[in-house]
Design an enzyme around this catalytic site. Structure first.
Site, PDB file in Angstrom:
ATOM      1  CB  SER A  80     109.833  12.898  -0.298  1.00 43.49           C
ATOM      2  OG  SER A  80     110.961  13.662  -0.464  1.00 43.49           O
ATOM      3  CB  VAL A  81     105.709   9.262   1.817  1.00 46.45           C
ATOM      4  CG1 VAL A  81     103.619   9.346   2.036  1.00 46.45           C
ATOM      5  CG2 VAL A  81     105.607   9.479   0.043  1.00 46.45           C
TER       6      VAL A  81
END
Length: 406
Positions: A80-81
């Protein structure tokens, strides 16, 4: 295309500006404790203040079984970065008039028409996808046996070889958890948004992100494919050995990990399969230095990348706290959470801090009031995302700065 928002010599110099001793010692202690207690296998931690890199360290192992040391240029599966990168690209497309954030997603994906429990088919806008107010969910965010389970919806970091058309077809058959705009739920919204962006511009998402974000910022190690297999950090999961001691386990293609009421399903080799769809919410790989570049661009107000008003929208509460699914004191912007009440959150971070992480073991935050950006990429899930290490690191940074009068 203009290069870059950051001054490369400031963040890419061989040596960082000497960190205040108090800051260095406190961060080193937090990192060493996590490694010594075998809560982490390896990590890269970078701290920038007012555009200057004041702390940098690669610690532990990139691969435990071969004793390969962690390097600062190690490449991680970002999970999710990926989200703030794709969110920034969406804001850029909106600036250029290539997408309309208030348009229905069906303008770009005509077949994507999930329904509510009553069978009605509400409108979902791109803006609702950006802020996770679409009514969609994640499979890992649902209990076993849910429609996400039975339909085998991919969370964007599992099921190698699955294409975007098929995953959108599966997702469109799930029921919406609420009417769009009437709630918040962390979800596959960015995967849907990413494909809408690709269709709107007739450009595959990986090429679009390169054009809009990674090339302008000289993020040479970051994309939807592995830039260098030899520098890739092996991922591990939290675990206990038979004797009760901690010993994270090496991830395999069918690794799963309990996560609240759901299950995280990992496939570390997903990016090596060219048929895997480019997940706008979880599909990128990259280095800590590259992540710092894009976060610093946001902290600085966008520079040549985005207009200040676009960055302000990303880093402003779009779904104000309190929100079910987020810790007390935190709301949500576009691509990450926004701190609205430091006291309720019990954190030394300033109001307006923008922060998130990734399920492969990452955390990051931008504190605009302190002109501070912190990136911590690890190869150990979930400790590196929401374990004690993240709290120890955060507290060490602020205690070190305060002790140095910085």
């Amino acid at each position: 295309m203009n290069l870059p928002v950051l001054e490369p010599t400031r963040l890419d110099a061989v040596d960082a500006r000497p960190a205040p001793i108090a800051l260095r010692d406190r961060i080193d202690e937090a990192v060493d404790r996590a490694l010594n207690e075998r809560r982490l296998i390896g990590a890269v931690v970078l701290v920038a203040r007012d555009g200057e890199l004041i702390y940098r360290r690669a610690a532990g192992l990139a691969d435990r079984e071969s004793d390969r040391l962690m390097r600062e240029d190690a490449i991680f599966l970002l999970s999710s970065v990926t989200k703030p990168i794709v969110a920034a690209a969406a804001m850029k497309l909106a600036e250029q008039g290539r997408i309309d954030l208030d348009a229905p997603v069906t303008d770009y994906l005509p077949q994507f028409r999930p329904r509510l429990d009553d069978g009605s088919e509400p409108t979902i806008t791109l803006r609702q996808l950006l802020g996770h107010t679409s009514g969609l969910s994640y499979r890992f965010g649902e209990a076993a046996g849910s429609d996400y389970d039975t339909l085998e919806v991919s969370d964007g970091f599992d099921q190698p070889g699955l294409g975007i058309e098929e995953n959108l077809r599966r997702l469109a058959r799930t029921r919406l958890r609420f009417a769009p705009g009437q709630g918040f739920k962390y979800s596959l919204s960015l995967d849907v948004l990413g494909e809408a962006m690709a269709r709107a511009t007739a450009t595959p998402l990986p090429k679009l992100i390169e054009e809009l974000i990674t090339a302008p910022l000289a993020m040479k190690d970051t994309g939807f494919a592995l830039a260098d297999h030899k520098r890739t950090a092996t991922p591990y999961t939290d675990g206990l050995a038979a004797d009760g001691s901690r010993r994270p386990a090496r991830m395999h293609e069918d690794t799963s990990l309990p996560f609240f009421d759901g299950v995280l399903r990992y496939a570390p080799g997903r990016l090596e399969n060219a048929d895997s769809y480019a997940s706008g919410g979880a599909g990128m790989a990259g280095s800590a230095g590259d992540v710092l570049r894009v976060l610093e661009a946001l902290r600085q107000g966008g520079g040549n990348l985005l207009r200040p008003d676009s960055v302000a929208a990303m880093m402003r509460d779009q779904v104000p706290a309190p929100i079910e699914g987020l810790d007390p004191g935190w709301g949500y912007g576009y691509g990450a959470a926004v701190l609205s009440d430091p006291i309720a959150a019990n954190t030394p971070q300033s109001r307006g801090t923008f922060a998130w992480g990734g399920v492969y073991g990452h955390s990051w935050f931008i504190d605009p009031a302190r002109k501070l950006t912190v990136v911590a990429l690890t190869n150990t899930a979930i400790e590196g995302m929401m374990g004690q290490f993240t709290l120890d690191l955060r507290n060490a940074v602020y205690a070190g700065l305060d002790a140095a009068g910085a």
